[in-house]
Design a protein around this motif. Sequence first.
Motif, PDB file in Angstrom:
ATOM      1  N   PHE A 104      54.229  11.259  -6.961  1.00 38.25           N
ATOM      2  CA  PHE A 104      54.024  12.242  -5.901  1.00 38.25           C
ATOM      3  C   PHE A 104      55.380  12.872  -5.618  1.00 38.25           C
ATOM      4  O   PHE A 104      56.254  12.253  -5.007  1.00 38.25           O
ATOM      5  CB  PHE A 104      53.483  11.575  -4.642  1.00 38.25           C
ATOM      6  CG  PHE A 104      52.022  11.212  -4.689  1.00 38.25           C
ATOM      7  CD1 PHE A 104      51.189  11.558  -3.645  1.00 38.25           C
ATOM      8  CD2 PHE A 104      51.481  10.495  -5.753  1.00 38.25           C
ATOM      9  CE1 PHE A 104      49.830  11.218  -3.664  1.00 38.25           C
ATOM     10  CE2 PHE A 104      50.142  10.149  -5.786  1.00 38.25           C
ATOM     11  CZ  PHE A 104      49.308  10.519  -4.738  1.00 38.25           C
ATOM     12  N   LEU A 154      44.820   6.932  -6.485  1.00 42.72           N
ATOM     13  CA  LEU A 154      45.851   7.964  -6.544  1.00 42.72           C
ATOM     14  C   LEU A 154      45.310   9.381  -6.657  1.00 42.72           C
ATOM     15  O   LEU A 154      45.878  10.318  -6.093  1.00 42.72           O
ATOM     16  CB  LEU A 154      46.819   7.680  -7.693  1.00 42.72           C
ATOM     17  CG  LEU A 154      46.235   7.675  -9.109  1.00 42.72           C
ATOM     18  CD1 LEU A 154      46.662   8.905  -9.876  1.00 42.72           C
ATOM     19  CD2 LEU A 154      46.665   6.418  -9.844  1.00 42.72           C
ATOM     20  N   ALA A 198      46.377  14.644   0.175  1.00 43.09           N
ATOM     21  CA  ALA A 198      47.738  14.945   0.645  1.00 43.09           C
ATOM     22  C   ALA A 198      48.085  16.412   0.433  1.00 43.09           C
ATOM     23  O   ALA A 198      48.701  17.051   1.292  1.00 43.09           O
ATOM     24  CB  ALA A 198      48.748  14.052  -0.067  1.00 43.09           C
ATOM     25  N   CYS A 199      47.676  16.957  -0.701  1.00 41.01           N
ATOM     26  CA  CYS A 199      48.000  18.352  -1.014  1.00 41.01           C
ATOM     27  C   CYS A 199      47.135  19.336  -0.233  1.00 41.01           C
ATOM     28  O   CYS A 199      47.458  20.530  -0.166  1.00 41.01           O
ATOM     29  CB  CYS A 199      47.872  18.596  -2.513  1.00 41.01           C
ATOM     30  SG  CYS A 199      49.179  17.808  -3.481  1.00 41.01           S
ATOM     31  N   ILE A 214      55.689  16.277  -2.126  1.00 37.95           N
ATOM     32  CA  ILE A 214      54.473  16.237  -1.304  1.00 37.95           C
ATOM     33  C   ILE A 214      54.746  15.635   0.069  1.00 37.95           C
ATOM     34  O   ILE A 214      54.302  16.164   1.087  1.00 37.95           O
ATOM     35  CB  ILE A 214      53.360  15.445  -2.028  1.00 37.95           C
ATOM     36  CG1 ILE A 214      52.987  16.147  -3.346  1.00 37.95           C
ATOM     37  CG2 ILE A 214      52.131  15.291  -1.136  1.00 37.95           C
ATOM     38  CD1 ILE A 214      51.982  15.387  -4.192  1.00 37.95           C
ATOM     39  N   GLU A 233      45.215  12.279 -13.567  1.00 38.26           N
ATOM     40  CA  GLU A 233      46.293  12.396 -12.583  1.00 38.26           C
ATOM     41  C   GLU A 233      47.241  11.225 -12.777  1.00 38.26           C
ATOM     42  O   GLU A 233      46.902  10.251 -13.443  1.00 38.26           O
ATOM     43  CB  GLU A 233      45.708  12.397 -11.158  1.00 38.26           C
ATOM     44  CG  GLU A 233      46.680  12.807 -10.060  1.00 38.26           C
ATOM     45  CD  GLU A 233      47.442  14.073 -10.388  1.00 38.26           C
ATOM     46  OE1 GLU A 233      48.589  13.943 -10.885  1.00 38.26           O
ATOM     47  OE2 GLU A 233      46.913  15.172 -10.169  1.00 38.26           O
ATOM     48  N   ARG A 253      60.389  11.119  -3.162  1.00 38.64           N
ATOM     49  CA  ARG A 253      59.496  11.045  -4.320  1.00 38.64           C
ATOM     50  C   ARG A 253      58.840   9.679  -4.285  1.00 38.64           C
ATOM     51  O   ARG A 253      59.480   8.680  -3.952  1.00 38.64           O
ATOM     52  CB  ARG A 253      60.294  11.246  -5.615  1.00 38.64           C
ATOM     53  CG  ARG A 253      60.888  12.646  -5.721  1.00 38.64           C
ATOM     54  CD  ARG A 253      61.757  12.816  -6.943  1.00 38.64           C
ATOM     55  NE  ARG A 253      62.938  11.953  -6.890  1.00 38.64           N
ATOM     56  CZ  ARG A 253      63.992  12.086  -7.682  1.00 38.64           C
ATOM     57  NH1 ARG A 253      64.016  13.035  -8.607  1.00 38.64           N
ATOM     58  NH2 ARG A 253      65.022  11.262  -7.566  1.00 38.64           N
ATOM     59  N   THR A 297      40.694   8.617   1.744  1.00 39.97           N
ATOM     60  CA  THR A 297      41.117   8.795   0.360  1.00 39.97           C
ATOM     61  C   THR A 297      40.442   7.818  -0.598  1.00 39.97           C
ATOM     62  O   THR A 297      40.731   7.844  -1.806  1.00 39.97           O
ATOM     63  CB  THR A 297      42.640   8.647   0.241  1.00 39.97           C
ATOM     64  OG1 THR A 297      43.014   7.358   0.747  1.00 39.97           O
ATOM     65  CG2 THR A 297      43.364   9.729   1.029  1.00 39.97           C
ATOM     66  N   LYS A 309      52.574   6.054  -6.261  1.00 33.68           N
ATOM     67  CA  LYS A 309      51.385   5.607  -5.569  1.00 33.68           C
ATOM     68  C   LYS A 309      50.310   5.279  -6.593  1.00 33.68           C
ATOM     69  O   LYS A 309      50.403   5.666  -7.739  1.00 33.68           O
ATOM     70  CB  LYS A 309      50.876   6.693  -4.605  1.00 33.68           C
ATOM     71  CG  LYS A 309      51.775   6.871  -3.374  1.00 33.68           C
ATOM     72  CD  LYS A 309      51.257   7.933  -2.419  1.00 33.68           C
ATOM     73  CE  LYS A 309      49.840   7.722  -1.979  1.00 33.68           C
ATOM     74  NZ  LYS A 309      49.585   6.407  -1.349  1.00 33.68           N
ATOM     75  N   GLU A 322      44.028  10.358  -3.258  1.00 28.00           N
ATOM     76  CA  GLU A 322      45.187  10.399  -2.370  1.00 28.00           C
ATOM     77  C   GLU A 322      45.987  11.680  -2.570  1.00 28.00           C
ATOM     78  O   GLU A 322      46.420  12.314  -1.595  1.00 28.00           O
ATOM     79  CB  GLU A 322      46.074   9.176  -2.615  1.00 28.00           C
ATOM     80  CG  GLU A 322      45.483   7.879  -2.085  1.00 28.00           C
ATOM     81  CD  GLU A 322      46.276   6.660  -2.469  1.00 28.00           C
ATOM     82  OE1 GLU A 322      46.166   5.640  -1.765  1.00 28.00           O
ATOM     83  OE2 GLU A 322      47.011   6.705  -3.484  1.00 28.00           O
ATOM     84  N   LYS A 323      46.182  12.084  -3.811  1.00 28.02           N
ATOM     85  CA  LYS A 323      46.981  13.287  -4.064  1.00 28.02           C
ATOM     86  C   LYS A 323      46.212  14.543  -3.654  1.00 28.02           C
ATOM     87  O   LYS A 323      46.799  15.474  -3.095  1.00 28.02           O
ATOM     88  CB  LYS A 323      47.397  13.357  -5.538  1.00 28.02           C
ATOM     89  CG  LYS A 323      48.434  14.447  -5.815  1.00 28.02           C
ATOM     90  CD  LYS A 323      48.970  14.406  -7.243  1.00 28.02           C
ATOM     91  CE  LYS A 323      49.947  13.291  -7.469  1.00 28.02           C
ATOM     92  NZ  LYS A 323      50.625  13.401  -8.806  1.00 28.02           N
TER      93      LYS A 323
END
Length: 231
Positions: free
Chosen positions: A210, A102, A109-110, A213, A206, A93, A54, A96, A105-106
């Motif tokens: 989160f 971030l 993760a998604c 997720i 962004e 929730r 990430t 991050k 990372e998002k």
Amino acid sequence: MDARQMKIKAAEAALDYVEDGMRLGIGTGSTAEEFVRLLAEKVAAGFRVVGVPTSERTARLCLDLGVPLKSLDELPELDMTVDGADEVDRKLRLIKGGGGALLREKIVACASERMIVIADESKVVDVLGAFKLPIEVNPFGQVATRIAIERVASRLGLTGDVVVRASGDGPFMTDGGHLILDASFGRIPDAEALASELNAIPGVVEHGLFIGIATLAIIAGPSGARILTSA
């Protein structure tokens, strides 16, 4: 047990969820780095895994320790992501972005079937917001974007400074070439409403909320690791 030992305990517990042959998103931060070190030991012993990092920082550590990597374009669908968090509440929730990664990372993760959060018990909160909320923004029009964020916060009853994160003599720049605004709200009673409002601001790339997720969190404390699922 000190803070690092608790991070190691959380990382050890997360390894139990990693199966041979997995496509694995690998997070950023001090707890995620403990996970990488433990994962590398298994890889050296013959465990097969391919990681998608990430951040550039995580990529360097993985390469140094021999964890095989591919880009998210090469592996656009992942089995699982393991990552840390700056805050986690009892509904899983998260806040991050303390490490500045971030956005990636998002995205990672998604792209994963599930996300496991690893953290020590100091990161568990009743209400998000004591940790400054990172908001990644485009450098173009950053002042206008900050004003828009402050207006959103005011409408939601949130107060606190929103400032550009610094690094050395200049602003901190993300791996994607963006700035981060850190918002000191203190408490965010309605994280979903804030996330929706921030998503509607054009200059916001962004934000560090989160929501919906994480699948579960592994929380380490002096007595060991426990599992936190959505309340």
